[in-house]
Structures are given as C-alpha cells and as structure tokens.
Scaffold this motif. Structure first.
Motif, PDB file in Angstrom:
ATOM      1  N   SER A  38      -4.973   7.777 -10.435  1.00 35.66           N
ATOM      2  CA  SER A  38      -5.720   7.715  -9.193  1.00 35.66           C
ATOM      3  C   SER A  38      -4.959   6.875  -8.147  1.00 35.66           C
ATOM      4  CB  SER A  38      -7.096   7.138  -9.518  1.00 35.66           C
ATOM      5  OG  SER A  38      -7.803   6.813  -8.384  1.00 35.66           O
ATOM      6  N   ILE A  39      -4.323   5.803  -8.609  1.00 33.42           N
ATOM      7  CA  ILE A  39      -3.503   4.966  -7.710  1.00 33.42           C
ATOM      8  C   ILE A  39      -2.302   5.765  -7.222  1.00 33.42           C
ATOM      9  CG2 ILE A  39      -1.955   2.947  -7.691  1.00 33.42           C
ATOM     10  CD1 ILE A  39      -3.970   1.679  -9.747  1.00 33.42           C
ATOM     11  N   LYS A  40      -1.636   6.446  -8.134  1.00 30.01           N
ATOM     12  CA  LYS A  40      -0.454   7.259  -7.807  1.00 30.01           C
ATOM     13  C   LYS A  40      -0.756   8.276  -6.707  1.00 30.01           C
ATOM     14  CE  LYS A  40       3.636   7.645  -9.553  1.00 30.01           C
ATOM     15  NZ  LYS A  40       4.814   6.951  -8.958  1.00 30.01           N
ATOM     16  N   ARG A  41      -1.968   8.868  -6.781  1.00 29.79           N
ATOM     17  CA  ARG A  41      -2.330   9.891  -5.803  1.00 29.79           C
ATOM     18  C   ARG A  41      -2.448   9.324  -4.392  1.00 29.79           C
ATOM     19  NH1 ARG A  41      -5.407  12.142 -10.100  1.00 29.79           N
ATOM     20  NH2 ARG A  41      -7.258  10.945  -9.574  1.00 29.79           N
ATOM     21  N   ARG A  42      -2.611   8.011  -4.275  1.00 32.09           N
ATOM     22  CA  ARG A  42      -2.797   7.404  -2.956  1.00 32.09           C
ATOM     23  C   ARG A  42      -1.507   6.994  -2.274  1.00 32.09           C
ATOM     24  NH1 ARG A  42      -8.027   5.422  -1.751  1.00 32.09           N
ATOM     25  NH2 ARG A  42      -9.458   5.837  -3.461  1.00 32.09           N
ATOM     26  N   ALA A  60      -3.983  -3.836  -0.558  1.00 31.00           N
ATOM     27  CA  ALA A  60      -3.168  -3.201   0.482  1.00 31.00           C
ATOM     28  C   ALA A  60      -2.939  -1.727   0.170  1.00 31.00           C
ATOM     29  CB  ALA A  60      -1.844  -3.939   0.639  1.00 31.00           C
ATOM     30  N   LEU A  61      -2.910  -1.387  -1.107  1.00 33.71           N
ATOM     31  CA  LEU A  61      -2.814   0.034  -1.473  1.00 33.71           C
ATOM     32  C   LEU A  61      -3.950   0.813  -0.818  1.00 33.71           C
ATOM     33  CD1 LEU A  61      -1.986   2.505  -3.455  1.00 33.71           C
ATOM     34  CD2 LEU A  61      -3.843   1.618  -4.873  1.00 33.71           C
ATOM     35  N   PHE A  62      -5.182   0.255  -0.910  1.00 33.17           N
ATOM     36  CA  PHE A  62      -6.350   0.976  -0.411  1.00 33.17           C
ATOM     37  C   PHE A  62      -6.501   0.888   1.098  1.00 33.17           C
ATOM     38  CE2 PHE A  62      -7.805  -0.141  -4.806  1.00 33.17           C
ATOM     39  CZ  PHE A  62      -7.806   1.164  -5.291  1.00 33.17           C
ATOM     40  N   ASN A 102       8.284   0.647  -0.608  1.00 33.11           N
ATOM     41  CA  ASN A 102       8.589   1.534  -1.740  1.00 33.11           C
ATOM     42  C   ASN A 102       8.146   1.113  -3.128  1.00 33.11           C
ATOM     43  OD1 ASN A 102      10.739  -0.201  -1.543  1.00 33.11           O
ATOM     44  ND2 ASN A 102      12.244   1.360  -1.026  1.00 33.11           N
ATOM     45  N   ILE A 103       7.426   0.006  -3.226  1.00 33.44           N
ATOM     46  CA  ILE A 103       6.736  -0.289  -4.500  1.00 33.44           C
ATOM     47  C   ILE A 103       5.355  -0.874  -4.183  1.00 33.44           C
ATOM     48  CG2 ILE A 103       6.740  -1.570  -6.688  1.00 33.44           C
ATOM     49  CD1 ILE A 103       9.715  -1.965  -6.489  1.00 33.44           C
ATOM     50  N   ILE A 104       4.324  -0.383  -4.880  1.00 32.91           N
ATOM     51  CA  ILE A 104       3.001  -1.015  -4.839  1.00 32.91           C
ATOM     52  C   ILE A 104       2.863  -1.827  -6.119  1.00 32.91           C
ATOM     53  CG2 ILE A 104       0.508  -0.609  -4.903  1.00 32.91           C
ATOM     54  CD1 ILE A 104       1.528   0.601  -2.425  1.00 32.91           C
ATOM     55  N   ARG A 105       2.536  -3.100  -5.985  1.00 30.51           N
ATOM     56  CA  ARG A 105       2.295  -3.926  -7.185  1.00 30.51           C
ATOM     57  C   ARG A 105       0.789  -3.967  -7.431  1.00 30.51           C
ATOM     58  NH1 ARG A 105       5.343  -7.619  -3.915  1.00 30.51           N
ATOM     59  NH2 ARG A 105       3.440  -8.873  -3.837  1.00 30.51           N
ATOM     60  N   SER A 106       0.336  -3.173  -8.384  1.00 28.95           N
ATOM     61  CA  SER A 106      -1.107  -3.066  -8.580  1.00 28.95           C
ATOM     62  C   SER A 106      -1.558  -3.644  -9.910  1.00 28.95           C
ATOM     63  CB  SER A 106      -1.529  -1.598  -8.483  1.00 28.95           C
ATOM     64  OG  SER A 106      -2.928  -1.513  -8.592  1.00 28.95           O
ATOM     65  N   GLY A 107      -2.561  -4.492  -9.856  1.00 30.94           N
ATOM     66  CA  GLY A 107      -3.135  -5.075 -11.056  1.00 30.94           C
ATOM     67  C   GLY A 107      -4.587  -4.659 -11.212  1.00 30.94           C
ATOM     68  N   ILE A 108      -5.458  -5.283 -10.433  1.00 29.45           N
ATOM     69  CA  ILE A 108      -6.911  -5.137 -10.640  1.00 29.45           C
ATOM     70  C   ILE A 108      -7.363  -3.668 -10.646  1.00 29.45           C
ATOM     71  CG2 ILE A 108      -7.608  -5.379  -8.194  1.00 29.45           C
ATOM     72  CD1 ILE A 108      -9.359  -7.201 -11.052  1.00 29.45           C
ATOM     73  N   ALA A 109      -6.762  -2.843  -9.784  1.00 28.15           N
ATOM     74  CA  ALA A 109      -7.195  -1.444  -9.707  1.00 28.15           C
ATOM     75  C   ALA A 109      -6.876  -0.676 -10.992  1.00 28.15           C
ATOM     76  CB  ALA A 109      -6.552  -0.758  -8.495  1.00 28.15           C
ATOM     77  N   VAL A 142       4.845   2.843  -8.384  1.00 22.55           N
ATOM     78  CA  VAL A 142       3.753   1.939  -8.755  1.00 22.55           C
ATOM     79  C   VAL A 142       4.241   0.983  -9.842  1.00 22.55           C
ATOM     80  CG1 VAL A 142       1.442   1.749  -9.750  1.00 22.55           C
ATOM     81  CG2 VAL A 142       1.935   3.516  -8.042  1.00 22.55           C
ATOM     82  N   LEU A 143       4.143  -0.300  -9.535  1.00 21.29           N
ATOM     83  CA  LEU A 143       4.472  -1.356 -10.488  1.00 21.29           C
ATOM     84  C   LEU A 143       3.160  -1.822 -11.115  1.00 21.29           C
ATOM     85  CD1 LEU A 143       6.800  -4.414 -10.044  1.00 21.29           C
ATOM     86  CD2 LEU A 143       4.414  -4.773 -10.652  1.00 21.29           C
ATOM     87  N   ALA A 144       3.085  -1.711 -12.434  1.00 24.92           N
ATOM     88  CA  ALA A 144       1.880  -2.139 -13.148  1.00 24.92           C
ATOM     89  C   ALA A 144       1.948  -3.638 -13.370  1.00 24.92           C
ATOM     90  CB  ALA A 144       1.783  -1.414 -14.484  1.00 24.92           C
ATOM     91  N   VAL A 145       1.008  -4.368 -12.764  1.00 23.50           N
ATOM     92  CA  VAL A 145       0.978  -5.821 -12.936  1.00 23.50           C
ATOM     93  C   VAL A 145       0.200  -6.108 -14.228  1.00 23.50           C
ATOM     94  CG1 VAL A 145       0.285  -8.013 -11.932  1.00 23.50           C
ATOM     95  CG2 VAL A 145       1.066  -6.159 -10.449  1.00 23.50           C
ATOM     96  N   VAL A 146       0.916  -6.629 -15.217  1.00 25.30           N
ATOM     97  CA  VAL A 146       0.307  -6.839 -16.543  1.00 25.30           C
ATOM     98  C   VAL A 146       0.358  -8.314 -16.964  1.00 25.30           C
ATOM     99  CG1 VAL A 146       0.595  -4.467 -17.351  1.00 25.30           C
ATOM    100  CG2 VAL A 146       2.484  -6.085 -17.613  1.00 25.30           C
ATOM    101  N   LYS A 147       0.412  -9.193 -15.971  1.00 26.22           N
ATOM    102  CA  LYS A 147       0.397 -10.636 -16.267  1.00 26.22           C
ATOM    103  C   LYS A 147      -0.933 -11.010 -16.942  1.00 26.22           C
ATOM    104  CE  LYS A 147      -1.356 -11.490 -11.608  1.00 26.22           C
ATOM    105  NZ  LYS A 147      -0.951 -11.730 -10.221  1.00 26.22           N
ATOM    106  N   ALA A 148      -0.968 -12.225 -17.497  1.00 26.21           N
ATOM    107  CA  ALA A 148      -2.198 -12.736 -18.121  1.00 26.21           C
ATOM    108  C   ALA A 148      -2.767 -11.736 -19.125  1.00 26.21           C
ATOM    109  CB  ALA A 148      -3.236 -13.098 -17.049  1.00 26.21           C
ATOM    110  N   ASP A 149      -1.889 -11.309 -20.047  1.00 30.32           N
ATOM    111  CA  ASP A 149      -2.295 -10.378 -21.103  1.00 30.32           C
ATOM    112  C   ASP A 149      -2.931  -9.121 -20.511  1.00 30.32           C
ATOM    113  OD1 ASP A 149      -2.318  -9.745 -23.818  1.00 30.32           O
ATOM    114  OD2 ASP A 149      -4.351 -10.488 -24.102  1.00 30.32           O
TER     115      ASP A 149
END
Ligand SMILES: *Cc1c(COP(=O)(O)O)cnc(C)c1O
Length: 374
Positions: free
Chosen positions: A19-23, A205-207, A215-222, A28-35
């Motif tokens: 869903s993020i990719k479609r936007r 900011a993605l939304f 050229n990169i979205i750093r997305s975590g919560i979404a 898309v950089l997957a933020v996977v900090k904090a486990d």
C-alpha cells in the motif's frame, strides 16, 4: 496460549508495504529499529525483503548487524551510532552509516583504512529539528568527506534529513526544512559530492507531502499498519493500512466484588455497584502504561471491559460487568485491529496520553511474539 502473547500478522505488514509502494515512485526503506517497532526484527525484515523492500533502516548498529547476519541482502542504513562503535564490522558487512559530524566521520575513515574498503555513508543534515545531523559543521564536513572520497575511504551513497513536524502537514516548518534541505544538497553536489540517494520523508511525509518524497521514503509506523497521527492524517483504514499487532492475555481470576469496594493500589477506583472483576496477567513491566485511564481495557465475552484502578507491575483489573460469563483462564484481547470490537492501539494511546508508536514499541520481552500461519 501462555499468560500473554503478541500475535503479529506478517501478511498485514506485507500488505501495508504494498500500500505504501503504491503511493510513491521512490524506493521504500523499511524502518525496523526497536525490534521492528516491537514486531520482531528478523521475521518482519524477512517478510519485507520478500515483499520487495528496497532498503532497511535501523537506529543502532547492532540492529543492522543482526539483520545482515540473518541473511538480509538489501542495503541497510544504521543512523544512530555513537563514537566508539564497531565501524570495522559495519564496513565489512556493507552496512551504510549515517554521518552527522566530523568526529564520527573521522572514526569511520579510520575503520575504512583498517579494512581497506570504502565505507558507504549517508550525510545527515540538521534542517531545523536540532536533533541529529550537521548544522554549523556542514561546510567543513563536506570538505572532510571530499578528502575521504579522493582517498577511496568513503563512498557517499546518500544525503538525508528528518522532519520535526511532518505529522502536522499545515505547519510552515515542513516547507522551511525542505527548502533548506534542497539548498544544502545542491551545495554539496556543487562542491563535488556525488550522492545518488536523497531522503527526508518518513511515513507522515509519504502521506502528506509529495514534494518531499525524493528517492527514498523511510517508513516505519505505516508498515505496522498505524497512522503517524490519527487527527491530522487519518486513521489506519482511511490510509489503507492494517494494524499488524494483536496483544492477548489470560484472565488470571474472575470474581464478584461488592459495591463500595476499592480496586488496586491507592484505592483510586471505588465500585458504584456489585460487579465482576477480571484480573489480567499483564502489567507495566510488560509495557502496559501505568497512566492508562478507563478509556482502554480488554475485549472478552464479546464485549469491552474497561480498566479499573491502577495498572500494577504484572497485572491490571478490568470491570467485566455483573452479567459477564467470562471465567478464569479465558483469553482476552488487549488490543488488535478493532475488527471484532476490541480496543485498538490508537485507543490505548489516547487512554494513556501518548502516541501509538509508544504503545507498540514498549511491549516488553516477557511477552512472546508469535506469527500465526495465515
Ligand atoms: C524512526 C525513523 C523514521 C520512521 O518514522 P515513521 O514515522 O515511523 O515512519 C524515519 N527516519 C528516521 C531517521 C527515523 O529515526
């Protein structure tokens, strides 16, 4: 089920990624900090790599090293590395490093000369948040970086910054940060820094801010199915996201208690009428916020049972209502995606006067993560 567990839907996380990719046309950089925001670093990252995540991002270097050792092959950035970290391992394992200062750059250059391999770096600019990133050092940092690039100790992969108020899209500060960022990037490029990747956008900011996608979205919560801010950006479903975490627990005890009795430490709640109370085997040591009021609770016996009294270290009490048929050993849903009437992470966040990010990341290691086959 044991006392309590966190159920993670990897298929929800995969769907959220798509869903993020479609936007956006950006990587898309997957933020996977904090486990992975409490969802489990390795299972989540493997699912996301399979789904097509272009990059991974962690705060700590040890998180990035764990990812590489688990077999993640995509580029990984670690952006919160105090001086003295094991930069040699980072370079050996092809882990990109965020660089906010000359001090850190110097250590990374030293490690690069020891390994005989160029370090892959992303220069971080402070564009107004006054947290990470180079501020007055920026011009000097560029000079040091150019020297390191000439000596083949450094490869500048990216230049980046971070928004302070992306969850308030109408705030002028967003535009100010973005303009300053673009100005600094252009200046670095004019000075001869050849960085392919420019990034500043988080989930908010993605939304809300297409011009910040770069050229990169750093997305975590979404990725985890939650909104960066329900009020200003909309809730999960309006953003086509599915909350991925469900917290379950068992009722330790169910009993009828008389009107006038007080409940829990401090006797802060007094029963207005006879009722049945349920004791839930989870407490603040597990990440249940002690400050939670009675606008959160659990879902059991097909209805909501609000918290009553203070949350203790290992348990809290809910008001089941006098007609409840719930019994000791029954499973309750503390929070989930809301589709069955259960409380959501967003409701818990509101009840504890915090943000959804804090609710999911603070569930402690005593609560096992399980990944049901879907
Ligand atoms: C945590 C973090 C993100 C992700 O933010 P979300 O609001 O969860 O999308 C992006 N960039 C940096 C530098 C971060 O620390």
């Amino acid at each position: 089920m044991s006392r309590a567990s966190v159920e993670i839907s990897l298929s929800a996380i995969t769907q959220n990624f798509k869903s993020i990719k479609r936007r956006t046309t950006a990587d898309v950089l997957a933020v996977v900090k904090a486990d992975a925001y409490g969802h489990g670093l390795i299972p989540v990252s493997k699912a996301l790599e399979e789904a097509g995540a272009d990059w991974f991002g962690t705060a700590l270097l040890e998180e990035a090293i764990n990812l590489r050792k688990a077999g993640i092959l995509k580029p990984i950035i670690s952006w919160l590395t105090p001086l003295g970290e094991d930069f040699k391992s980072a370079i050996d394992l092809d882990i990109d490093l965020g660089i906010p200062s000359i001090d850190l750059l110097d250590e990374v250059i030293k490690a690069a000369s020891l390994t005989g391999k160029a370090a892959r770096i992303h220069l971080e600019i402070d564009t107004g948040m006054s947290r990470g990133g180079a501020l007055s050092e920026w011009d000097q940092l560029i000079k040091s970086v150019l020297a390191g690039v000439n000596l083949k100790q450094l490869k500048v992969i990216g230049i980046w910054s971070h928004f302070a108020r992306a969850d308030e899209p109408d705030e002028l500060m967003n535009q100010e940060q973005l303009s300053l960022f673009e100005q600094r990037v252009n200046q670095a490029k004019a000075a001869g820094i050849d960085a392919q990747f420019i990034h500043i956008a988080n989930s908010a900011a993605l939304f809300t801010n297409k011009s910040a996608h770069k050229n990169i979205i750093r997305s975590g919560i979404a990725l985890f199915g939650l909104s960066p801010d329900v009020k200003t950006i909309g809730d999960s479903s309006s953003l086509s996201l599915k909350p991925a975490m469900k917290l379950k627990a068992k009722l330790n005890l169910v009993k009828e208690v008389k009107a006038g009795s007080s409940v829990g430490y401090g006797g802060t709640a007094v029963l207005k009428s006879d009722t049945k109370l349920g004791v839930v085997a989870l407490g603040y040591a597990d990440g249940i916020p002690r400050s939670t009021n009675n606008l959160a609770g659990v879902f059991v016996d097909k209805k909501r049972a609000p918290i009553i009294g203070r949350v203790s270290m290992d348990q809290f009490v809910v008001d089941l209502g006098i007609t409840s048929t719930a019994k000791a050993g029954d499973e309750v849903i503390v929070f989930g995606d809301g589709s069955n009437g259960e409380y959501t992470v967003d409701e818990w966040a509101k009840a504890a006067n915090t943000i959804n990010y804090e609710i999911i990341t603070r569930i402690g290691p005593r609560v096992p993560r399980i990944y049901p086959r879907e």
